[in-house]
Enzyme design. Structure first.
Site, PDB file in Angstrom:
ATOM      1  N   ASP A   1      -1.995  -0.922   5.929  1.00 40.78           N
ATOM      2  CA  ASP A   1      -2.334  -0.305   6.934  1.00 40.78           C
ATOM      3  C   ASP A   1      -3.743  -0.320   7.496  1.00 40.78           C
ATOM      4  O   ASP A   1      -4.046   0.241   8.378  1.00 40.78           O
ATOM      5  CB  ASP A   1      -1.611   0.948   6.874  1.00 40.78           C
ATOM      6  CG  ASP A   1      -2.572   1.854   6.033  1.00 40.78           C
ATOM      7  OD1 ASP A   1      -3.259   1.232   5.065  1.00 40.78           O
ATOM      8  OD2 ASP A   1      -2.613   3.014   6.044  1.00 40.78           O
TER       9      ASP A   1
ATOM     10  N   ASP B   1      -0.230   5.177   0.934  1.00 41.82           N
ATOM     11  CA  ASP B   1      -0.518   6.048   1.736  1.00 41.82           C
ATOM     12  C   ASP B   1      -0.873   5.571   3.222  1.00 41.82           C
ATOM     13  O   ASP B   1      -1.636   4.521   3.333  1.00 41.82           O
ATOM     14  CB  ASP B   1      -2.067   6.954   1.669  1.00 41.82           C
ATOM     15  CG  ASP B   1      -1.854   7.654   0.304  1.00 41.82           C
ATOM     16  OD1 ASP B   1      -1.966   9.081   0.601  1.00 41.82           O
ATOM     17  OD2 ASP B   1      -1.805   7.037  -0.660  1.00 41.82           O
TER      18      ASP B   1
ATOM     19  N   ASP C   1       0.866  -1.335  -0.066  1.00 41.66           N
ATOM     20  CA  ASP C   1      -0.183  -0.123   0.050  1.00 41.66           C
ATOM     21  C   ASP C   1       0.932   1.355  -0.106  1.00 41.66           C
ATOM     22  O   ASP C   1       2.082   1.134   0.422  1.00 41.66           O
ATOM     23  CB  ASP C   1      -0.956  -0.063   1.327  1.00 41.66           C
ATOM     24  CG  ASP C   1      -1.787   1.302   1.267  1.00 41.66           C
ATOM     25  OD1 ASP C   1      -2.605   1.601   0.664  1.00 41.66           O
ATOM     26  OD2 ASP C   1      -1.830   1.903   2.524  1.00 41.66           O
TER      27      ASP C   1
END
Length: 224
Positions: free
Chosen positions: A176, A16, A14
């Site tokens: 996240d 961000d 991922d």
């Protein structure tokens, strides 16, 4: 207790909240958008909890969370304003998380394939990868507008794997949020979650995954 060990041929990241801390720029663009529309600003902590499902969702939540509904025309104007402002501020206050450059270099030294799989639009993703000198590590970049769907749909994981010529069970996903975990699990790939990112207000340790990373360099502990 020793972590589970994996022997992936590729890793999917991922962006961000995992590789890059982008919240300051996202919040700046969101509040510039709200100001342009004559709406009150949001605290960065609020906007932090809106990040994860792409720009359209971020803009919608900025407009409507605990506030009155908006029309389709207002939403369209807000999206255009956000894109304009974010184009200008993208990367100004963004930083790689500690350990990211070292981890990518260590994985490259092991000749492991890597890709980015993000819900961020291509126009904002590629400049960030170039700005921070990490674009060359990735054999594929799958963005929020690459396919008609975004995470948590597993199609984006499967597409990245196809681009890298590996099967999902041969990869390790690092993200996240629940979006990453659900997409990876549905595609049949193991997944680790960093504990410092953007999890839409959900405690990361409540999200089912194969391990939690307080420091992204700890991912190396999971590799056979």
């Amino acid at each position: 207790m020793n972590p589970a060990r994996f022997a992936p041929r590729a890793l999917l990241f991922d962006l961000d909240g995992t590789l890059l801390d982008t919240i300051a720029d996202l919040a700046a663009a969101a509040n510039l958008m709200l100001a342009e529309l004559g709406r009150p600003p949001r605290r960065q902590e609020e906007i932090h909890s809106f990040v994860g499902k792409g720009i359209a969702n971020l803009v919608h939540r900025c407009l409507t969370e605990n506030r009155a509904p908006v029309s389709d025309a207002e939403t369209k104007a807000a999206l255009a304003a956000f894109h304009r402002h974010y184009t200008r501020v993208n990367g100004q206050n963004t930083r790689p998380y500690p350990g990211v450059p070292e981890l990518l270099a260590a994985l490259a030294a092991r000749a492991l394939k890597m890709a980015v799989v993000t819900n961020k639009a291509t126009a904002f993703t590629l400049p960030l990868l170039e700005q921070f000198g990490i674009a060359s590590y990735f054999g594929a970049v799958v963005c929020g507008d690459t396919l008609p769907v975004k995470k948590p749909d597993p199609a984006v994981i499967e597409h990245a794997c196809a681009r890298l010529e590996v099967a999902p069970p041969e990869t390790l996903v690092i993200g996240d949020s629940a979006n990453d975990a659900l997409a990876a699990r549905a595609a049949g790939a193991p997944v680790l979650l960093v504990t410092y990112g953007y999890s839409e207000g959900m405690p990361v340790n409540t999200i089912a995954c194969d391990g939690y990373l307080p420091d992204i360099l700890r991912a190396l502990d999971y590799l056979a």
